[in-house]
Write a protein that holds these residues in place. Structure first.
Motif, short mmCIF file in Angstrom:
data_model
loop_
_atom_site.label_atom_id
_atom_site.label_comp_id
_atom_site.label_asym_id
_atom_site.label_seq_id
_atom_site.Cartn_x
_atom_site.Cartn_y
_atom_site.Cartn_z
N GLY A 29 -27.88 112.21 -20.34
CA GLY A 29 -28.07 113.53 -19.75
C GLY A 29 -29.03 114.38 -20.56
N LEU A 30 -29.54 115.40 -19.90
CA LEU A 30 -30.53 116.27 -20.53
C LEU A 30 -30.02 117.70 -20.69
N THR A 31 -28.77 117.83 -21.08
CA THR A 31 -28.25 119.17 -21.34
C THR A 31 -28.93 119.73 -22.59
N PRO A 32 -29.11 121.03 -22.66
CA PRO A 32 -29.74 121.61 -23.85
C PRO A 32 -29.02 121.24 -25.14
N THR A 33 -27.69 121.23 -25.13
CA THR A 33 -26.93 120.87 -26.32
C THR A 33 -27.15 119.42 -26.70
N GLY A 34 -27.12 118.54 -25.72
CA GLY A 34 -27.32 117.12 -25.99
C GLY A 34 -28.70 116.83 -26.54
N VAL A 35 -29.71 117.44 -25.94
CA VAL A 35 -31.08 117.25 -26.43
C VAL A 35 -31.20 117.80 -27.85
N ALA A 36 -30.64 118.97 -28.10
CA ALA A 36 -30.72 119.57 -29.43
C ALA A 36 -30.03 118.70 -30.48
N LEU A 37 -28.88 118.13 -30.14
CA LEU A 37 -28.17 117.28 -31.09
C LEU A 37 -28.95 116.01 -31.42
N THR A 38 -29.67 115.48 -30.45
CA THR A 38 -30.47 114.29 -30.69
C THR A 38 -31.78 114.65 -31.38
N LEU A 39 -32.31 115.82 -31.07
CA LEU A 39 -33.62 116.23 -31.57
C LEU A 39 -33.61 116.68 -33.02
N TRP A 40 -32.58 117.39 -33.45
CA TRP A 40 -32.64 118.08 -34.73
C TRP A 40 -33.00 117.19 -35.92
N PRO A 41 -32.47 115.96 -36.04
CA PRO A 41 -32.83 115.18 -37.23
C PRO A 41 -34.33 114.85 -37.29
N PHE A 42 -34.90 114.55 -36.14
CA PHE A 42 -36.31 114.19 -36.10
C PHE A 42 -37.21 115.41 -36.20
N ALA A 43 -36.77 116.53 -35.64
CA ALA A 43 -37.53 117.77 -35.78
C ALA A 43 -37.54 118.23 -37.24
N ALA A 44 -36.40 118.14 -37.89
CA ALA A 44 -36.32 118.52 -39.31
C ALA A 44 -37.20 117.62 -40.16
N ALA A 45 -37.18 116.32 -39.87
CA ALA A 45 -38.01 115.38 -40.63
C ALA A 45 -39.50 115.61 -40.36
N LEU A 46 -39.84 115.97 -39.12
CA LEU A 46 -41.23 116.28 -38.79
C LEU A 46 -41.70 117.49 -39.59
N VAL A 47 -40.90 118.52 -39.64
CA VAL A 47 -41.24 119.71 -40.43
C VAL A 47 -41.40 119.32 -41.91
N ALA A 48 -40.50 118.49 -42.41
CA ALA A 48 -40.61 118.04 -43.81
C ALA A 48 -41.91 117.29 -44.04
N GLY A 49 -42.27 116.43 -43.11
CA GLY A 49 -43.52 115.70 -43.23
C GLY A 49 -44.72 116.62 -43.28
N TRP A 50 -44.70 117.63 -42.44
CA TRP A 50 -45.80 118.60 -42.44
C TRP A 50 -45.82 119.42 -43.72
N LEU A 51 -44.65 119.74 -44.26
CA LEU A 51 -44.62 120.48 -45.52
C LEU A 51 -45.20 119.64 -46.66
N VAL A 52 -45.01 118.34 -46.59
CA VAL A 52 -45.58 117.45 -47.62
C VAL A 52 -47.10 117.45 -47.56
N ILE A 53 -47.69 117.46 -46.36
CA ILE A 53 -49.16 117.37 -46.27
C ILE A 53 -49.87 118.71 -46.38
N LEU A 54 -49.16 119.81 -46.27
CA LEU A 54 -49.81 121.13 -46.31
C LEU A 54 -50.63 121.39 -47.58
N PRO A 55 -50.19 120.94 -48.77
CA PRO A 55 -51.03 121.17 -49.95
C PRO A 55 -52.43 120.54 -49.85
N TRP A 56 -52.58 119.53 -49.01
CA TRP A 56 -53.89 118.90 -48.82
C TRP A 56 -54.73 119.63 -47.78
N ARG A 57 -54.23 120.72 -47.26
CA ARG A 57 -54.94 121.55 -46.29
C ARG A 57 -55.52 120.71 -45.14
#
Length: 126
Positions: A29-57
């Motif tokens: 199903g595509l309930t907002p809660t279900g999508v958010a529960l599946t999304l958060w680990p990968f969204a958090a890791a994506l943000v972490a990945g971007w924070l790692v590369i930011l010093p290289w501009r």
């Protein structure tokens, strides 16, 4: 800076697409809660990945787009899988492989296409 923001938003759209496609294929199903529960680990890791590369501009070095993409991809796949596992959702090897292939094809694929398009534009201008 606009390049980096656009790249991040495109990456985020592909991570969201991965989650939505996965939930549909597993009839979760595509309930907002279900999508958010599946999304958060990968969204958090994506943000972490971007924070790692930011010093290289990344916005100043478009040619480094693919190199930066590898870093973002590895952190998003590995970090997202680890966070998912830590949250009790599990991350079997088959899930990890599907995650790595899909996010590799999308997060690295669009960067490769952008580099090719840039090279063709430069070649045509010469």
């Amino acid at each position: 800076m606009r390049l980096a923001l656009s790249a991040f938003l495109l990456d985020a759209a592909f991570v969201l697409a991965f989650v939505v496609i996965g939930r549909v294929n597993h009839a979760e199903g595509l309930t907002p809660t279900g999508v958010a529960l599946t999304l958060w680990p990968f969204a958090a890791a994506l943000v972490a990945g971007w924070l790692v590369i930011l010093p290289w501009r990344p916005w100043r070095k478009p040619k480094a787009l693919l190199t930066n993409g590898w870093i973002v991809w590895v952190i998003t796949v590995c970090g997202g899988s680890q966070l998912r596992d830590a949250a009790g959702e599990g991350s079997p090897f088959s899930f990890f492989l599907v995650t790595a292939v899909f996010l590799g094809a999308t997060l690295l694929g669009w960067r490769g296409l952008a580099l090719l398009a840039g090279r063709r534009r430069r070649a045509a201008a010469e």
